[in-house]
Design a protein around this motif. Structure first.
Motif: not given
Length: 712
Positions: A59-64, A142-146
């Motif tokens: 998915g779009c993931g998160m930044n800080r 990494l693409i997205g979230t793990k």
């Protein structure tokens, strides 16, 4: 003035919003699946091992900033209603509460979250629910979230992983995001339930319900494959399909499903559009029933048995995943346990006979709100109306299917014996067996087989009759108990008859003896209603007269002789009914048209029960009228009375205009405090006598045409 904010320990939040907020480990996994879906992921991979769970999405993931300002802000959600999906398909976002991330705490004591958002540095968030750390890392792979969860709170095995696959198959109903599940290196397929429903394999009838809030209309459509082609020649309705539109404003206008509902019109509009697709199928047809009722097949090879699942867009709502009878179908069928063959009782679908989906929308059905603990919906008036509408749609299917089975069942009535029966000849003279021709021997075998079949039918008919009368007795026992109480009171009142009947004259005489009557009758002493003694005494006398009439009727109608069949003049019986009602209600006029010569053998109570209930129904529907005309016309044949009963009242409520026969069903009423049994009793009595309702017409006033037989 100092402003204060609550400070809550991380471990307490994890316990309350994570460990205690999710009833099981599967629902916690589902919450993380929803997060990946809302993050616009196309693929989600779940890898379960004995000591860890890894969940990876693209998915779009998160930044800080996302993690610090949103993820760590409890109760804050950046999710709206809808997003444009990565595959071009719009998605309705599943989350909104801002607490779903604590599903991680339900699964394990230690969590590591790695995420990458486009054009931003990757981040790593690590917690043991006492302390949390956040750092930016140089990881561009990494693409997205793990998410990596360790120190698991539950023991995971291949069996529980399979249970999770089955659970996700129930709870996720979209193809926008692919879910891959592994136990170690072994992939476990996730098969969506109801993905490709097949008629005749998974179900025998499909019921489609479409509710339009703007029109306040429920469209019901049934596709059936339950009966063989031969059944059509016995059935008035099409055995393959049925549809009907129900105006719910009319349907619920007089009889509210909840006394708290004050504005049904607004409620119907606010509820919003929704749809349902339900699949009906019986588990196994009993031996012999396939022939009796012309079922197309004895068993469905892969019958749906998932229950009814409530979906809000792409995901089911917790506690409504099919395992809980949230529609109350079990309670509903226990209240009306009649078999589908019952000639007057209402058959209800059993909870284990139906599966399917009900679809609502996050925005359109806004008033169907989650409970604070996320384990279901707030059962407010909107929810109660929602369930009632589904029940109304199911009732349409039940009436349709029961009409087919009743029609088919008519063919099962035993045929009269042929006078030239070979068996009869053999029984009369056993020596006949020795001289039977080949043709007679064949007929003899056929007759024996017919007798065996009749014996099976007879046994089945006895079972059906027992079931029918158990159902009838349950309803009638309620009324009988009330009647016995009233009869007991009537017997006590009989001993006080002289006091009730003569008290008025005695009191007036006493007041005159004491020179008080003239003064009490003075205009100045009769101005105020509650101080007007002469008028109060008069009203008391009138009430006493009615009580005496009630007592006489109660005691007369339970006399043993009422239930013994005798040959009566029908004119005399109906005139008796006429006199009793006209003496109690001055505003009704009953006109009886029947030849004085018509005599019929029947228990008197049958006539009384039928016409008392019809007249009472006319009175209750027309209480606001100044005058009511009732006409009863009777003609006769050798073994049947043909009756036309009509009144000039307001006719049936709008909800019954399309299907007037519906008023014959038990508990069907348009009056808020009505029991809905009067017309059912009429129909049941006619049916037991060997008669039936022929037609109900309500264009002008009310008319019912029926026959009365002599079987009682």
């Amino acid at each position: 003035m100092e402003k204060l904010k609550y400070i809550v320990e991380d471990s307490i939040l994890a316990e309350l919003l994570g460990v205690q907020n999710f009833s099981n480990k599967e629902s916690a996994i589902l919450e993380l699946v929803k997060n990946a879906f809302d993050a616009n992921a196309l693929t989600l991979k779940i890898v379960i091992k004995k000591d860890s769970i890894e969940i990876v999405d693209d998915g779009c993931g998160m930044n800080r900033d996302d993690l610090a300002q949103n993820w760590m802000h409890i109760g804050k959600s950046s999710k709206g209603y809808e997003i444009n999906g990565a595959n071009g398909k719009k998605r309705v976002q599943a989350g909104s509460k801002g607490v779903g991330r604590f599903a991680l705490a339900r699964l394990g004591a230690n969590v590591e979250v790695f995420s990458h958002k486009n054009a931003c540095k990757s981040i790593a968030w690590i917690t043991d629910w006492n302390y949390s750390t956040l750092e930016e890392v140089e990881d561009y792979s990494l693409i997205g979230t793990k998410m990596l969860i360790t120190k698991l709170r539950d023991k995971w095995t291949e069996k529980t992983a399979n249970n999770l696959a089955e659970y996700l198959g129930r709870t996720y109903c979209d193809d926008a995001m692919k879910i891959e599940l592994f136990f170690g290196d072994k992939e476990i397929p996730i098969n969506r339930v109801f993905e490709k429903p097949e008629k005749g394999v998974n179900f025998s009838s499909k019921i489609t319900l479409t509710y339009c809030a703007e029109k306040k209309n429920l469209h019901c459509c049934v596709e059936s494959d339950e009966f063989s082609e031969e059944a059509q020649k016995y059935c008035k309705n099409n055995i393959y399909s049925y549809s009907n539109d129900i105006d719910l404003k009319k349907e619920y206008s007089d009889t509210s499903f909840d006394e708290e509902v004050t504005n049904l019109d607004n409620l119907l509009m606010e509820l919003g559009d929704f749809t349902a697709e339900l699949y009906f199928g019986i588990d196994r047809v009993l031996t012999g029933d396939d022939e009796r009722f012309l079922y197309k097949r004895k068993v469905l090879s892969n019958r749906y048995n998932y229950g009814i699942i409530l979906y809000r867009n792409s995901f089911s709502i917790s506690s409504y995943e099919g395992k809980k009878d949230w529609l109350g179908l079990g309670k509903r069928s226990r209240k009306s346990p009649a078999a589908a063959t019952h000639p007057t009782g209402s058959w209800r679908v059993r909870e284990n006979q139906i599966s399917g989906v009900v679809n609502i929308d996050k925005k359109r059905n806004f008033y169907l709100q989650d409970l604070a603990n996320r384990q279901g919906l707030d059962e407010n008036n909107h929810y109660k109306l929602f369930v009632e509408i589904i029940h109304t749609g199911l009732a349409e299917f039940e009436r349709y299917r029961q009409s087919l089975i009743r029609d088919i069942n008519k063919k099962n009535k035993p045929e009269p014996k042929a006078e030239d029966s070979i068996i009869a000849k053999v029984v009369k003279n056993p020596e006949t067996m020795k001289i039977l021709t080949k043709d007679e021997e064949a007929r003899f075998v056929d007759e024996l087989e017919g007798l065996q079949k009749e014996q099976r039918e007879y046994k089945k008919n006895i079972e059906d009759t027992e079931k029918r009368y158990k159902y009838d007795v349950r309803i009638l026992n309620v009324l009988a108990t009330s009647g016995l109480k009233a009869t007991s009171i009537a017997h006590e009142m009989k001993n006080d008859r002289n006091k009730i009947d003569g008290n008025y004259e005695f009191i007036v005489k006493a007041l005159k003896t004491y020179d008080m009557w003239e003064e009490l009758c003075e205009p100045d002493n009769t101005k105020v209603a509650h101080l007007n003694v002469p008028e109060l005494l008069k009203k008391n006398r009138d009430t006493g007269v009615k009580l005496l009439q009630f007592m006489d009727v109660m005691l007369e109608e339970v006399e043993k002789g009422q239930f013994i069949p005798e040959e009566y003049s029908i004119k005399e019986l109906l005139d008796k009914v006429k006199v009793n009602w006209e003496s109690d209600y001055a505003w009704i006029n009953i006109n009886v048209e029947v030849n004085n010569q018509v005599r019929f053998t029947i228990p008197e109570d049958v006539i009384t029960v039928i016409f008392d209930n019809l007249i009472l129904n006319s009175i209750q529907q027309n209480e606001k009228r100044n005058r009511l005309e009732i006409e009863i016309e009777v003609t006769a044949s050798a073994d049947m009375l043909f009756v036309c009963y009509r009144d000039n009242g307001v006719g049936l409520p709008d909800k019954y205009k399309k299907n007037p026969m519906k008023i014959l069903e038990p508990h069907e009423t348009s009056r808020k405090k009505g029991h809905g049994l009067g017309m059912w009793i009429v129909n049941n009595t006619l049916n037991m006598s060997g008669g039936e309702v022929l037609d109900i017409i309500s264009n002008i006033g009310f008319e019912i045409d029926f026959t009365i037989g002599g079987n009682l």
